[in-house]
Motif scaffolding. Structure first.
Motif, PDB file in Angstrom:
ATOM      1  N   ILE A 180      17.155   3.028  -1.643  1.00 30.79           N
ATOM      2  CA  ILE A 180      16.157   3.067  -0.574  1.00 30.79           C
ATOM      3  C   ILE A 180      15.013   2.098  -0.861  1.00 30.79           C
ATOM      4  N   VAL A 181      14.499   2.134  -2.075  1.00 33.09           N
ATOM      5  CA  VAL A 181      13.407   1.220  -2.436  1.00 33.09           C
ATOM      6  C   VAL A 181      13.879  -0.228  -2.337  1.00 33.09           C
ATOM      7  N   GLY A 183      16.271  -1.438  -0.442  1.00 37.54           N
ATOM      8  CA  GLY A 183      16.483  -1.799   0.953  1.00 37.54           C
ATOM      9  C   GLY A 183      15.189  -2.015   1.717  1.00 37.54           C
ATOM     10  N   LEU A 184      14.216  -1.131   1.499  1.00 36.26           N
ATOM     11  CA  LEU A 184      12.930  -1.274   2.192  1.00 36.26           C
ATOM     12  C   LEU A 184      12.202  -2.533   1.740  1.00 36.26           C
ATOM     13  N   ARG A 185      12.296  -2.838   0.463  1.00 38.70           N
ATOM     14  CA  ARG A 185      11.652  -4.062  -0.031  1.00 38.70           C
ATOM     15  C   ARG A 185      12.303  -5.304   0.565  1.00 38.70           C
ATOM     16  N   TYR A 186      13.605  -5.270   0.742  1.00 36.07           N
ATOM     17  CA  TYR A 186      14.287  -6.407   1.357  1.00 36.07           C
ATOM     18  C   TYR A 186      13.895  -6.547   2.825  1.00 36.07           C
ATOM     19  N   ALA A 187      13.923  -5.455   3.547  1.00 34.72           N
ATOM     20  CA  ALA A 187      13.684  -5.517   4.985  1.00 34.72           C
ATOM     21  C   ALA A 187      12.220  -5.760   5.333  1.00 34.72           C
ATOM     22  N   PHE A 188      11.323  -5.175   4.538  1.00 37.46           N
ATOM     23  CA  PHE A 188       9.892  -5.222   4.867  1.00 37.46           C
ATOM     24  C   PHE A 188       9.073  -5.615   3.641  1.00 37.46           C
ATOM     25  N   PRO A 189       9.214  -6.861   3.172  1.00 38.74           N
ATOM     26  CA  PRO A 189       8.504  -7.252   1.946  1.00 38.74           C
ATOM     27  C   PRO A 189       6.987  -7.177   2.061  1.00 38.74           C
ATOM     28  N   THR A 192       5.916  -3.394   1.996  1.00 39.14           N
ATOM     29  CA  THR A 192       6.174  -2.703   0.727  1.00 39.14           C
ATOM     30  C   THR A 192       5.559  -3.415  -0.470  1.00 39.14           C
ATOM     31  N   LYS A 193       4.719  -4.391  -0.211  1.00 40.16           N
ATOM     32  CA  LYS A 193       4.143  -5.195  -1.298  1.00 40.16           C
ATOM     33  C   LYS A 193       3.413  -4.329  -2.314  1.00 40.16           C
ATOM     34  N   HIS A 194       2.746  -3.274  -1.847  1.00 43.21           N
ATOM     35  CA  HIS A 194       1.960  -2.427  -2.743  1.00 43.21           C
ATOM     36  C   HIS A 194       2.608  -1.055  -2.941  1.00 43.21           C
ATOM     37  N   PHE A 195       3.937  -1.024  -2.882  1.00 36.37           N
ATOM     38  CA  PHE A 195       4.655   0.233  -3.077  1.00 36.37           C
ATOM     39  C   PHE A 195       4.285   0.907  -4.393  1.00 36.37           C
ATOM     40  N   ALA A 196       4.143   0.121  -5.446  1.00 27.68           N
ATOM     41  CA  ALA A 196       3.864   0.699  -6.764  1.00 27.68           C
ATOM     42  C   ALA A 196       2.515   1.393  -6.800  1.00 27.68           C
ATOM     43  N   ASP A 197       1.575   0.941  -5.975  1.00 26.93           N
ATOM     44  CA  ASP A 197       0.265   1.586  -5.912  1.00 26.93           C
ATOM     45  C   ASP A 197       0.340   2.903  -5.154  1.00 26.93           C
ATOM     46  N   TYR A 199       3.282   4.683  -4.343  1.00 32.10           N
ATOM     47  CA  TYR A 199       4.359   5.583  -4.754  1.00 32.10           C
ATOM     48  C   TYR A 199       4.799   5.251  -6.181  1.00 32.10           C
ATOM     49  N   PRO A 200       3.915   5.446  -7.150  1.00 34.92           N
ATOM     50  CA  PRO A 200       4.216   5.009  -8.529  1.00 34.92           C
ATOM     51  C   PRO A 200       5.425   5.697  -9.143  1.00 34.92           C
ATOM     52  N   HIS A 201       5.625   6.981  -8.856  1.00 33.68           N
ATOM     53  CA  HIS A 201       6.776   7.675  -9.431  1.00 33.68           C
ATOM     54  C   HIS A 201       8.089   7.148  -8.835  1.00 33.68           C
ATOM     55  N   CYS A 202       8.091   6.888  -7.533  1.00 38.83           N
ATOM     56  CA  CYS A 202       9.297   6.353  -6.886  1.00 38.83           C
ATOM     57  C   CYS A 202       9.654   4.976  -7.449  1.00 38.83           C
ATOM     58  N   VAL A 203       8.658   4.136  -7.629  1.00 39.62           N
ATOM     59  CA  VAL A 203       8.913   2.790  -8.149  1.00 39.62           C
ATOM     60  C   VAL A 203       9.327   2.853  -9.614  1.00 39.62           C
ATOM     61  N   ALA A 204       8.722   3.757 -10.380  1.00 36.22           N
ATOM     62  CA  ALA A 204       9.128   3.909 -11.784  1.00 36.22           C
ATOM     63  C   ALA A 204      10.579   4.363 -11.875  1.00 36.22           C
TER      64      ALA A 204
END
Length: 244
Positions: A180-181, A183-189, A192-197, A199-204
């Protein structure tokens, strides 16, 4: 005997969630539609399996054959494979929790698809661009935060710690959230640029899955179909925007 995975050739789609589990477990499998026609494989073999007169035919790919048993629907396939591949919680109750999370992921996948096909799957994207723009804007502003915020909360509230969605060990749901992460990064860069800020647990979790030896080898191999504009996650720059 190898598992037989039936999904369309040339795109990751919903079949990718199954592939990730099979690859992580190093389970023998045949990706039927990608095989050679001379070996009884290919798209014709997939279509023949759909057009069968046997009882309980699958509606659409993905479906999996394990001997005489045919299992359809991504979440159902993973619910079946999880214990066999040691990618499901040992606790039976938690297996239903994992299945519920996988079904929630299925809802997110459907909404991601509908950003570029909001009116009808039978129409080209170019025939519904205005509607797709409105749908994608709502998806970025409201639906991504709702889904990803939920998964972030599930990770934070896991009694075993935030490394996994269910229990204290890797399950197929962790692999699916990785996808999911991705795919979302590919479709909507931009979105999702600040995904780690946010959703830190999801990105980890994503980063941990990405570096697992079997997954890393798969991602670097030709077995991993690249994202493209025929799949579920599509990058149309006009649909992407920075998260406000």
């Amino acid at each position: 005997m190898a598992y037989e995975l039936y999904y369309w050739d040339g795109l990751q789609g919903r079949g990718e969630f199954v592939r990730l589990a099979l690859e992580e477990a190093q389970a023998p499998y045949v990706d039927v539609a990608r095989g050679a026609k001379k070996n009884g494989l290919g798209t014709d073999a997939l279509l023949a399996a759909l057009d069968t007169e046997a009882p309980y035919p699958p509606y659409a790919p993905p479906f999996l054959k394990d001997g005489d048993l045919t299992i359809a629907q991504t979440a159902n396939i993973l619910f079946y494979l999880g214990p066999k591949l040691e990618l499901a919680p040992r606790d039976e109750g938690l297996r239903y929790v994992a299945n519920g999370l996988q079904l929630t992921i299925a809802d997110l996948v459907t909404e991601a698809h509908d950003t570029h096909h909001p009116i009808a799957s039978g129409l080209y994207y170019e025939e519904q661009k205005a509607e797709a723009k409105a749908r994608a804007t709502d998806f970025i502003d409201n639906r991504i935060p709702k889904f990803m915020g939920y998964f972030e909360r599930v990770l934070a509230q896991n009694p075993h710690g935030p490394k996994h969605l269910v229990g204290g060990a890797l399950t197929y749901v962790d692999l699916s959230l990785f996808q999911i992460v991705e795919g979302l990064r590919y479709a909507f860069p931009k979105a999702t640029k600040h995904f780690a800020d946010h959703y830190p647990h999801c990105v980890a979790l994503h980063d941990a899955v990405e570096t697992r030896p079997h997954i890393a080898a798969y991602l670097a191999s030709p077995r991993r179909i690249p994202f493209n504009e025929t799949g579920i996650f599509r990058h149309y720059p006009e649909l992407d925007k920075a998260k406000r």
